[in-house]
Design an enzyme around this catalytic site. Structure first.
Site, PDB file in Angstrom:
ATOM      1  N   SER A 292       0.942  -1.329   0.032  1.00  0.00           N
ATOM      2  CA  SER A 292       0.095  -0.080  -0.143  1.00  0.00           C
ATOM      3  C   SER A 292       0.906   1.090   0.095  1.00  0.00           C
ATOM      4  O   SER A 292       1.871   1.084   0.209  1.00  0.00           O
ATOM      5  CB  SER A 292      -1.011  -0.137   1.261  1.00  0.00           C
ATOM      6  OG  SER A 292      -0.063   0.397   2.286  1.00  0.00           O
ATOM      7  N   ASP A 293       0.369   2.550  -0.204  1.00  0.00           N
ATOM      8  CA  ASP A 293       0.949   3.647  -0.005  1.00  0.00           C
ATOM      9  C   ASP A 293       1.021   3.754   1.391  1.00  0.00           C
ATOM     10  O   ASP A 293       0.365   3.246   2.302  1.00  0.00           O
ATOM     11  CB  ASP A 293       0.672   4.740  -0.762  1.00  0.00           C
ATOM     12  CG  ASP A 293       1.698   5.977  -1.134  1.00  0.00           C
ATOM     13  OD1 ASP A 293       2.652   5.817  -0.254  1.00  0.00           O
ATOM     14  OD2 ASP A 293       1.565   6.811  -1.995  1.00  0.00           O
ATOM     15  N   TYR A 294       1.614   4.640   1.901  1.00  0.00           N
ATOM     16  CA  TYR A 294       1.555   5.604   3.112  1.00  0.00           C
ATOM     17  C   TYR A 294       0.489   5.461   3.944  1.00  0.00           C
ATOM     18  O   TYR A 294      -0.455   6.374   3.852  1.00  0.00           O
ATOM     19  CB  TYR A 294       2.636   6.602   3.493  1.00  0.00           C
ATOM     20  CG  TYR A 294       3.196   6.762   4.704  1.00  0.00           C
ATOM     21  CD1 TYR A 294       4.828   6.844   4.646  1.00  0.00           C
ATOM     22  CD2 TYR A 294       2.937   7.009   6.032  1.00  0.00           C
ATOM     23  CE1 TYR A 294       5.361   7.032   5.597  1.00  0.00           C
ATOM     24  CE2 TYR A 294       3.546   7.400   6.887  1.00  0.00           C
ATOM     25  CZ  TYR A 294       4.964   7.345   6.784  1.00  0.00           C
ATOM     26  OH  TYR A 294       5.672   7.573   8.054  1.00  0.00           O
TER      27      TYR A 294
END
Ligand code: BGC
Length: 766
Positions: A292-294
């Site tokens: 995932s992104d942050y």
């Protein structure tokens, strides 16, 4: 008799059998590729909790934070088997310590993935990616990625959150700086070059690392250019214009994909099954892992997709394997399995993918492979690396205007060097360079002195980047980038004009501070800030030759400046060798050759703007306004600076455009030849570009779209025949059923030095 039933049997039975064969072959292949005995044996030993632990990616802080939260109690979590990877830590000794905890203090001793954002170089910082793409030099780009991998792995990192391949056609979006611009064809070449550079052929080599193609998908189409915003577009646009670079990176072997923050068709990418499974895995055959992104899993709560347990279940069921920082997987997946909302098999599969990555890196064989304390000194910031950084920077610059051939400058000229970016180290690296040290960069002032020690240089700041203190505060979150002088703007200006009095030429280094573009750095007004505009106007009035060295992470609106009697060299944020590279070009040791990879608009109202637009049913007349045509009342349709544009100190002529066949069959390639002559007074490199127009097809075609390019070096007076090949696939597009097809009919090709190329040929596809 051929009854309907037999006809159906005849037509469909073989297809059905073929389908069965392919389907079972497919599973066999998948099983074969997945079944790494070490990994399977390990999986058998793992508890559900240990598998979930592998899906957890944390950042312990201490380095530069790249998001708003930092993970807590990381060491205890590693010991508890609750961590699959870390990012934001570096250094062979630190990484060894982390690996020792994972290997010696946990039940199964599984080593960690160590990630990082190495977007344009590790310690040897190269120009920002948009700048680098302006070189159109794929070998160079691959080499920069290779050096980045060599340096980063020397410092303990084995997994890179790059390449960022988001197509961007809205320069208000600050992250346009991180990618290769607006075009899917060029973007795909850059994506491949970067994956090759990071991973090379062998991930077990200690100088290679896993590449992550990001941000999947469509992040660059955030509405209004506002970061993290909604995206929404038709499938045909997606497939033809936005998805190709991600696919190219995956075809080139990228082992990891990062899901984006935005939603796609109303479902955030991190929980979007169509995107992460149907398209990415089933259609494209991706076999690596998706991170995932942050905190993008948690952010689905704010998107309106439910609570943490719901969004975590949504994500893992959609095909997301690893949860960055948010710990939704760690804290809720067990419950979801107990409640039957997620199957254990889904978690095993995600865990398998992460273990396979670790296996491919060779971490099971040697968890300390990236912990050789001798390597940093040997591999990081070497002379050879810096030499490449200098070359990359000078190849990234784009000459917009050379008023009265002011450039190149004489090495004995008296120079007034002015502008808020002329003596700044802090802004040279550009955005997203958290692993670089700005203090190691060469300022423009230093660079001019290095390259031309006999020039007399008088320096004055002349203006603040902006006089707006609240704006400055937002730009300075990572440290001082936009510093407002104690002196009044009037006093600063007076000093610059004084410096100019005795000078033969004025060089003004102006534009954006590094953090005026990049993540969470969207702007609604993308012109040069007013404080600097005042300086530029006053300099132009002196009547002396003025050269603007323009720094930015994005296309700017420079309509006013282009009209002034000044020369303009676009230098982006050039990286660690900034000053030296700028001096090389200003003094003519290198003849500028960069070309724009994103269109520069006349004003913000023209956005989104890109070269491969389609015709309307009411095309604008070439001159004069006509009612009921597709145009504006208050500005032309044409951009200020076209895609592909860039001047040189010399000039190039194009002649004799030819195709090797006027008619081709499906599947055939076509060869395009053109003679290019250097007609000016300097040797130089020209980027020859080929644009295609499919005249009639089942979906409205772009008026022209890039389909080939080549960098050619020509001595003055020299002519070379350049051969560009249009492969069969270059004629294809995704049609209304999303099949990738070439439709019979006439094609036009245009070849020249930018997207307005006028030399034309035609051919027919039968
Ligand atoms: C960015 C990513 C980056 C991640 C980790 C996010 O804010 O969108 O590009 O890889 O942080 O630093």
């Amino acid at each position: 008799k051929n009854t309907i039933a037999t006809r159906i049997m005849k037509n469909t039975l073989p297809k059905f059998l073929l389908f069965l064969a392919i389907a079972s072959f497919g599973t066999a292949v998948a099983q074969k590729q997945q079944a790494i005995p070490e990994v399977e044996a390990l999986l058998k030993k793992m508890t559900l909790e240990e598998k979930i632990g592998q899906l957890n990616l944390l950042t312990p802080g201490g380095g530069v934070a790249t998001g708003s939260v930092v993970s807590k109690n990381v060491e205890e979590k590693i010991k508890a088997g609750n961590v699959g990877g870390l990012f934001g830590v570096s250094g062979p000794d630190k990484i060894r310590q982390a690996q020792e905890i994972a290997v010696k203090k946990t039940r199964l001793g599984i080593p960690l993935l160590i990630g990082s954002d190495i977007i344009h170089g590790y310690k040897t910082t190269f120009p920002t990616p948009l700048g680098l793409s302006s070189s159109w030099d794929m070998n160079l780009i691959e080499q920069t990625a290779q050096i980045a991998a060599k340096e980063a792995t020397a410092d303990g990192i084995n997994w890179n959150f790059s390449p960022m391949v988001d197509i961007a056609r809205d320069p208000r979006w600050g992250r346009i700086a991180e990618g290769a611009g607006e075009d899917p064809y060029l973007g795909s070449q850059v994506a491949k070059a970067m994956v090759r550079g990071y991973q090379q052929k062998d991930l077990t080599n200690e100088a290679t690392m896993i590449a992550t193609v990001k941000h999947f998908a469509l992040y660059g189409a955030s509405e209004g250019g506002r970061d993290y915003n909604t995206t929404d577009m038709s499938r045909v646009r997606m497939f033809n214009e936005y998805l190709p670079p991600y696919k190219a990176a995956i075809d080139a072997g990228a082992e990891s994909v990062m899901s984006s923050f935005n939603d796609v068709d109303g479902v955030p990418a991190s929980g979007n099954k169509w995107l992460l499974t149907d398209l990415l895995r089933d259609k494209w055959g991706f076999e690596g892992f998706v991170v995932s992104d942050y905190t993008s899993v948690n952010e689905m709560i704010a998107h309106g997709m439910g609570d943490l347990q719901a969004v975590s279940a949504l994500s893992i069921n959609a095909g997301l394997d690893m949860d960055m920082v948010g710990e939704g997987f760690l804290t809720t997946l067990k419950k979801s399995v107990d409640e039957g909302k997620v199957s254990e098999e889904t978690i095993t599969q995600a865990c398998r993918r992460i273990l396979v990555a670790k296996y491919k890196l060779g971490l099971f064989k040697d968890p300390y492979k990236y912990s050789d304390s001798k390597r940093p000194k040997r591999d990081i910031l070497t002379d050879a690396n810096k030499k490449l950084a200098r070359e990359a920077a000078r190849k990234s610059f784009v000459l917009f205007k050379n008023e009265n051939n002011t450039l190149p400058l004489s090495k004995t000229a008296k120079i007034a060097l002015v502008g808020p970016l002329a003596d700044s180290k802090n802004n040279m690296l550009g955005t997203w360079a958290p692993t670089g040290d700005p203090q190691l960069s060469v300022s423009i002032l230093e660079g001019l002195k290095n390259v031309a020690p006999n020039t007399q240089i008088t320096y004055a700041k002349g203006a603040n980047i902006s006089n707006d203190t609240s704006f400055a505060k937002k730009v300075n979150v990572f440290g001082p980038r936009l510093e407002i002088s104690e002196e009044s703007p009037e006093a600063l200006l007076a000093e610059a004009l004084k410096a100019a009095e005795n000078a033969d030429v004025i060089v003004a280094v102006v534009g954006e501070a590094s953090e005026m573009s990049g993540e969470a750095a969207s702007r609604t007004d993308i012109s040069i800030p007013e404080s600097q505009k005042v300086l530029i106007r006053e300099l132009a009035k002196t009547g002396k030759p003025v050269v603007l060295a323009l720094m930015s992470g994005r296309p700017l609106v420079i309509t006013e400046e282009l009209d002034l009697p000044v020369s303009i060299l676009q230098i982006w944020h050039p990286g660690i060798e900034a000053g030296n590279a700028v001096a090389d070009v200003l003094f003519g040791d290198y003849n500028p050759s960069g070309k724009l990879t994103a269109t520069w608009p006349r004003n913000v109202g023209q956005i989104p703007i890109y070269h491969s637009e389609k015709n309307t049913g009411r095309p604008a007349p070439s001159e004069a306004f006509e009612k009921f045509k597709s145009q504006y009342l208050d500005a032309p349709n044409a951009p200020l600076l076209a895609f592909g544009f860039g001047l040189s100190y010399t000039t190039f002529d194009y002649n004799n455009l030819q195709v090797n066949k006027k008619e081709i069959a499906q599947g055939e390639a076509i060869e395009v030849r053109v003679d290019v002559t250097n007609t000016g007074a300097y040797d130089g490199t020209e980027i020859v570009q080929l644009y295609l127009h499919d005249v009639v097809r089942s979906l409205t075609p772009p008026i022209r779209t890039l389909k080939g390019f080549e960098n050619v070096f020509l001595k003055k007076g020299e002519t070379k025949t350049v051969v560009l090949t249009l492969e069969a696939d270059d004629l294809k597009f995704y049609n209304g059923s999303l099949d990738f097809v070439a439709e019979a009919g006439e094609f036009e090709i245009f070849v020249g030095g930018d997207s307005n190329a006028s030399l034309k040929e035609t051919f027919t596809l039968n």
